[in-house]
Design an enzyme around this catalytic site. Structure first.
Site, PDB file in Angstrom:
ATOM      1  N   PHE A  60     -77.426 -69.892  49.186  1.00  0.00           N
ATOM      2  CA  PHE A  60     -76.373 -69.064  48.573  1.00  0.00           C
ATOM      3  C   PHE A  60     -76.151 -69.543  47.142  1.00  0.00           C
ATOM      4  CE2 PHE A  60     -72.045 -68.054  47.310  1.00  0.00           C
ATOM      5  CZ  PHE A  60     -72.000 -66.699  47.597  1.00  0.00           C
ATOM      6  N   ASP A  69     -78.651 -76.533  42.738  1.00  0.00           N
ATOM      7  CA  ASP A  69     -77.330 -75.894  42.743  1.00  0.00           C
ATOM      8  C   ASP A  69     -76.378 -76.857  43.442  1.00  0.00           C
ATOM      9  OD1 ASP A  69     -75.054 -74.535  43.474  1.00  0.00           O
ATOM     10  OD2 ASP A  69     -76.076 -72.659  43.968  1.00  0.00           O
ATOM     11  N   LYS A  73     -66.922 -75.146  41.320  1.00  0.00           N
ATOM     12  CA  LYS A  73     -65.919 -75.577  42.305  1.00  0.00           C
ATOM     13  C   LYS A  73     -65.184 -76.848  41.862  1.00  0.00           C
ATOM     14  CE  LYS A  73     -68.152 -73.306  46.232  1.00  0.00           C
ATOM     15  NZ  LYS A  73     -67.153 -72.368  46.670  1.00  0.00           N
TER      16      LYS A  73
HETATM   17  C1  LIG Z   1     -73.869 -73.427  46.457  1.00  0.00           C
HETATM   18  C2  LIG Z   1     -73.073 -72.367  45.747  1.00  0.00           C
HETATM   19  N1  LIG Z   1     -73.586 -71.798  44.643  1.00  0.00           N
HETATM   20  C3  LIG Z   1     -72.929 -70.844  43.972  1.00  0.00           C
HETATM   21  C4  LIG Z   1     -71.685 -70.403  44.390  1.00  0.00           C
HETATM   22  C5  LIG Z   1     -70.966 -69.353  43.611  1.00  0.00           C
HETATM   23  O1  LIG Z   1     -69.887 -69.916  42.933  1.00  0.00           O
HETATM   24  P1  LIG Z   1     -68.706 -68.962  42.393  1.00  0.00           P
HETATM   25  O2  LIG Z   1     -68.056 -68.369  43.606  1.00  0.00           O
HETATM   26  O3  LIG Z   1     -67.820 -69.889  41.618  1.00  0.00           O
HETATM   27  O4  LIG Z   1     -69.353 -67.928  41.547  1.00  0.00           O
HETATM   28  C6  LIG Z   1     -71.121 -70.956  45.545  1.00  0.00           C
HETATM   29  C7  LIG Z   1     -69.830 -70.467  46.051  1.00  0.00           C
HETATM   30  O5  LIG Z   1     -69.472 -70.589  47.196  1.00  0.00           O
HETATM   31  C8  LIG Z   1     -71.833 -71.959  46.243  1.00  0.00           C
HETATM   32  O6  LIG Z   1     -71.347 -72.520  47.350  1.00  0.00           O
END
Ligand SMILES: Cc1ncc(COP(=O)(O)O)c(C=O)c1O
Length: 395
Positions: free
Chosen positions: A134, A216, A245
């Site tokens: 994700f 990520d 986050k």
């Molecule tokens: C691993 C990861 N990457 C990207 C995102 C996306 O972040 P945002 O919701 O701040 O766009 C999330 C959000 O849950 C995530 O857990």
């Protein structure tokens, strides 16, 4: 003129939510508008690493708001410079671009890798990503994600994201060709239900095949797993990393970090009105100073082990499955599709839990959560599972 008849109707209905309205937060607790208190093991979706409204963050925001909020991304500001330097000093990276959300940071990482491919790899542009991964909700990051539910949505997708399997190097190798510029993954797949990449898999990816390793760390970074960045567990140096986050401790801040060799944006390639504004960067600095302290990191590891042990105890007691994850990003496999019901009943008891999958609970408390708060959550979960087990036996 409006058609919205109730206050809830004026917001786009993008997800199922209880009709509870939260008005205050402090540490591990939230209060609704009726004065009811909730113990929070979601914390803004692994965001509030110091809990709700920590004084250190509130102070940093208030002080900065009095000085300077947004001078324009066309100019440098002191807080962005200091935070970028601190991140570079504490990581294996050389340069930083600040963004406003995880998805935006990942979008930047994808663009940076494609630019690198255009400059150095004969136009290679494919980025191998993982099933179950994700990476966000922009069109490119949804396309990069390996989430089944995204597959039918918003076609046509952005192309160039072939999918491999987590912890299966051969599945990555099969996809590598002249068009490949990088591999992008989460060290722990959070939204998929907390599935860790093994340290060995991460190490193999760095040595494999001269492609960029893009991590990520939006959910795993900023001390969530007991190291400031998760990649430190594996002893590797990725080429590109994204943070979100926890970096803002509750406010919208994210970052794209790159080694010198991969940092190849030219003027006009990347930007954004609010990117690197001093208000958010002041927040990031206040958070970083706290969560990078060795004693803080040790307490995350210790509390994580305590939570893990307590979840394992519950699992044995109720005949459930494994506990997965690292530090304070953990999941409990319920072995049955009862997670939504457990979450609903815990909510009724004043405890906020998350169910990323029908059979999985995920725990992502504040990184400074107290052991007594962990014990309270475990007691609540124990009670819910006991009642559900009794109900199943009666049925
Ligand atoms: C691993 C990861 N990457 C990207 C995102 C996306 O972040 P945002 O919701 O701040 O766009 C999330 C959000 O849950 C995530 O857990």
């Amino acid at each position: 003129m409006t058609n919205a008849t109730k206050p809830f109707d004026a917001l786009m209905d993008i997800t199922a939510r209880p009709q509870t309205v939260f008005v205050r937060g402090e540490g591990s607790y939230l209060w609704d508008d009726g004065g009811r208190r909730y113990l929070d093991f979601i914390q803004g979706w692994a965001v509030n690493c110091l809990g709700h409204s920590p004084p250190v963050l509130a102070r940093a925001l208030a002080d900065q708001a009095k000085n300077l909020i947004t001078p324009s991304p066309a100019y440098y500001n002191d807080k962005a410079l200091v935070l970028a330097k601190a991140l570079v000093d504490k990581s294996c990276f050389d340069q930083v671009f600040f963004a406003n959300s995880g998805a935006e940071a990942n979008e930047g990482a994808i663009k940076l890798a494609r630019k690198y491919g255009a400059l150095h790899k004969d136009g290679a542009h494919e980025i191998i990503t993982l099933e179950g991964g994700f990476h966000g909700r922009t069109l490119a990051t949804m396309s990069a994600s390996g989430k089944k539910a995204f597959e039918p949505l918003f076609e046509p997708k952005v192309s160039g994201f072939p999918k491999a399997q987590l912890n299966d190097l051969a599945s990555v190798e099969r996809l590598i060709n002249d068009r490949t510029v990088g591999v992008m993954l989460e060290p722990i797949q959070g939204e998929a239900g907390v599935w860790p990449a093994t340290d060995r898999f991460l190490r193999e990816l760095t040595t494999a095949h001269g492609v960029l390793l893009i991590l990520d760390e939006i959910q795993t970074g900023f001390s969530r797993t007991g190291k400031l960045f998760h990649y430190e567990h594996a002893g590797i140096t990725p080429d590109i990393m994204t943070l979100g986050k926890g970096i803002g401790g509750g406010v919208p801040l994210a970052a794209l970090l790159s080694t010198q060799a991969a940092s190849c944006f030219e003027h006009g390639d990347q930007g954004g009105t609010f990117c690197g504004n001093p208000l958010m960067c002041a927040a990031g600095l206040a958070v970083l100073l706290h969560v990078s302290a060795p004693a803080f990191l040790k307490s995350v590891t210790d509390t994580g082990l305590y939570l893990e042990g307590e979840l394992q105890r519950l699992s044995v007691r109720h005949g459930l499955g494994e506990v997965r994850g690292r530090g304070l990003l953990l999941a409990l496999d319920l072995k049955m599709p009862i997670a939504a019901s457990v979450v609903g009943q815990a909510f009724e008891q004043g405890v906020l839990l998350n169910a990323p999958k029908p059979d999985t609970l995920r725990f992502m408390p504040a990184l400074n959560v107290a052991r007594e708060e962990v014990a309270l959550m475990i007691d609540c979960l124990d009670g819910v599972l006991t009642r559900m087990g009794a109900a199943r036996r009666v049925a």
